[in-house]
Write an enzyme that holds these catalytic residues in place. Structure first.
Site, PDB file in Angstrom:
ATOM      1  N   SER A  55      -9.907  -3.169  -2.881  1.00 44.98           N
ATOM      2  CA  SER A  55     -10.300  -4.272  -2.024  1.00 44.98           C
ATOM      3  C   SER A  55     -10.921  -5.562  -2.812  1.00 44.98           C
ATOM      4  O   SER A  55     -10.900  -6.639  -1.913  1.00 44.98           O
ATOM      5  CB  SER A  55     -11.112  -3.863  -0.962  1.00 44.98           C
ATOM      6  OG  SER A  55     -10.394  -3.019   0.075  1.00 44.98           O
ATOM      7  N   LYS A  58      -8.774  -8.526  -2.247  1.00 46.56           N
ATOM      8  CA  LYS A  58      -8.769  -9.300  -1.092  1.00 46.56           C
ATOM      9  C   LYS A  58      -9.336 -10.636  -1.511  1.00 46.56           C
ATOM     10  O   LYS A  58      -9.146 -11.561  -0.596  1.00 46.56           O
ATOM     11  CB  LYS A  58      -9.519  -8.654  -0.044  1.00 46.56           C
ATOM     12  CG  LYS A  58      -8.815  -7.558   0.568  1.00 46.56           C
ATOM     13  CD  LYS A  58      -9.629  -6.581   1.462  1.00 46.56           C
ATOM     14  CE  LYS A  58      -8.874  -5.368   1.974  1.00 46.56           C
ATOM     15  NZ  LYS A  58      -9.878  -4.312   2.702  1.00 46.56           N
ATOM     16  N   SER A 118     -14.078  -5.896   5.192  1.00 42.52           N
ATOM     17  CA  SER A 118     -12.880  -5.338   4.250  1.00 42.52           C
ATOM     18  C   SER A 118     -11.840  -5.038   5.049  1.00 42.52           C
ATOM     19  O   SER A 118     -11.036  -3.977   4.779  1.00 42.52           O
ATOM     20  CB  SER A 118     -13.388  -4.533   3.224  1.00 42.52           C
ATOM     21  OG  SER A 118     -12.274  -4.335   2.208  1.00 42.52           O
ATOM     22  N   LYS A 227     -17.238  -9.219  -3.361  1.00 42.55           N
ATOM     23  CA  LYS A 227     -16.425  -8.212  -2.693  1.00 42.55           C
ATOM     24  C   LYS A 227     -16.471  -6.834  -3.289  1.00 42.55           C
ATOM     25  O   LYS A 227     -16.454  -6.533  -4.638  1.00 42.55           O
ATOM     26  CB  LYS A 227     -15.100  -8.784  -2.752  1.00 42.55           C
ATOM     27  CG  LYS A 227     -14.097  -7.890  -1.839  1.00 42.55           C
ATOM     28  CD  LYS A 227     -14.107  -8.358  -0.387  1.00 42.55           C
ATOM     29  CE  LYS A 227     -13.488  -7.043   0.437  1.00 42.55           C
ATOM     30  NZ  LYS A 227     -13.918  -5.588   0.340  1.00 42.55           N
TER      31      LYS A 227
END
Length: 397
Positions: A55, A58, A118, A227
């Site tokens: 993730s 992202k 997320s 993140k």
């Protein structure tokens, strides 16, 4: 003088890690720590090896969306409809924002759904709404990666979902984080570091609130991003950033065995960075650091001006051992245009490579008139031309 230019916040950054630094140990197989202020790499471990970003990929999805918002082609209050196909594909598949089928959701809410919780569903809905399809949006992500100069990254989707064509290095992930912070400071402050996000309802009608998974929020002073990531193939990872006393650090860890290990290692690396290193400002933007002699000019000297703050990130023990030099080959021949780079400011700390900043001419200097040139020619004939100097001045030590 050889130097490498990295375009973060207009600074000339050191191109490699400190040659000698206090030791640090981490169980993470991939690790990277960099000063956002000067670009000095404070720690690295397998930093250029491609790995599944999970993730953390992202971040690039958000970067592209932020870029559209900054350019004015997208607005935060624009609404995107959740298609039945996307809902079926991503409903409760991995991390989710719990988007209901057919709902019209603002870009702002979708971005919160990506950054804070997320949400895979939020990534795909946003991509389809902004680019027509997820693949078209992924193409934009890879274009952005190329422009950033990422050399060990490729994006296959907007979610970081496992895919053989989805990979990134720790160094590249840090660059994405740095570019997000520097290119979109207001949007970064608005979306990253939010402790929780509420969207949707449970079957009983209660609002769904999900916490930010950032493992250093509330644990490291000044933490504000960025993140987390986790898949079976990648392990637990985190790209993080924090600011303390005006100094920002960005870190990347990946491949850790558990959420607890991710939290412990992330806090440990970031706190070690702030404890061990400090960014020292040597001179401010616009400062005249020296005056260089001019050859055959209407003025005898030209002021040398910084066009950005000059700083170096080094260990606290090295503060009193900094060496600052002005380097150029001179006298500098006229004509000289104001703003023309004519010299360098070179800052060196023990055990690390120099950091170099350009020095610009602070004024126009025209060629000398006929009689001045004739007199200079006569002096050359009688006494010889002045010898050029590679390092013309020492500004301080």
């Amino acid at each position: 003088m050889k130097r490498i230019v990295l375009g973060f916040a207009g600074l000339l950054f050191a191109s490699s890690a400190l040659a000698q630094v206090p030791t640090f140990e981490t169980e993470a197989p991939f690790a990277y720590l960099i000063s956002a202020d000067t670009g000095t790499v404070l720690f690295e471990k397998n930093a250029d090896e491609p790995m599944p970003p999970s993730s953390m990929g992202k971040m690039m999805t958000v970067y592209v969306a932020f870029d559209m918002i900054k350019k004015g082609t997208v607005k935060l209050d624009d609404k995107i409809t959740v298609s039945p196909e996307t809902w079926r594909a991503w409903n409760n598949r991995g991390s989710t924002m719990f988007l209901p089928v057919g709902a019209q959701v603002t870009v702002e809410d979708l971005l919160h759904g990506i950054v804070t919780v997320s949400g895979n569903d939020a990534c795909v809905v946003l991509a389809e709404g902004l680019a027509g399809s997820e693949q078209a949006f992924v193409d934009l992500m890879n274009e952005a990666a190329k422009k950033m100069g990422l050399t060990n990254s490729h994006f296959a989707n907007t979610t970081g979902w496992p895919d053989p064509e989805e990979y990134a290095s720790a160094r590249d992930l840090a660059i994405i984080a740095l570019r997000t912070i520097n290119d979109f400071p207001d949007l970064y402050a608005k979306f990253y570091g939010v402790p929780s996000f509420t969207f949707g309802q449970t079957m009983s009608g209660k609002p769904i609130t999900q916490p930010n998974r950032n493992p250093i929020l509330g644990k490291v002073r000044g933490a504000d991003g960025v993140k987390t990531g986790h898949t079976e193939a990648a392990g637990y990872g985190f790209t993080g950033s924090a600011v303390q006393d005006g100094q920002r650090l960005v870190m990347v860890l990946n491949g850790l065995p558990s959420m607890a290990a991710r939290t412990n290692e992330s806090v440990k690396l970031m706190e070690w960075g702030f404890r061990t290193f400090k960014t020292y400002r040597v001179a401010k933007k616009g400062a005249v650091v020296d005056n260089a002699p001019v050859w055959l000019g209407s003025a005898d000297t030209v002021p040398l001006v910084l066009d950005t703050d000059a700083a170096i990130t080094t260990t606290r023990a090295s503060r009193g051992k900094l060496e600052v030099k002005v380097s150029y080959t001179g006298p500098i021949p006229a004509p000289i245009k104001k703003g023309q780079q004519v010299a360098n400011l070179v800052i060196t700390a023990p055990g690390q490579k120099p950091v170099t900043y350009p020095l610009l001419a602070g004024a126009d200097v025209e060629e000398a008139g006929f009689f001045a040139r004739a007199w200079a020619g006569l002096k050359n004939a009688l006494f010889g031309a002045p010898k050029p100097a590679a390092t013309a001045a020492v500004a301080g030590r």
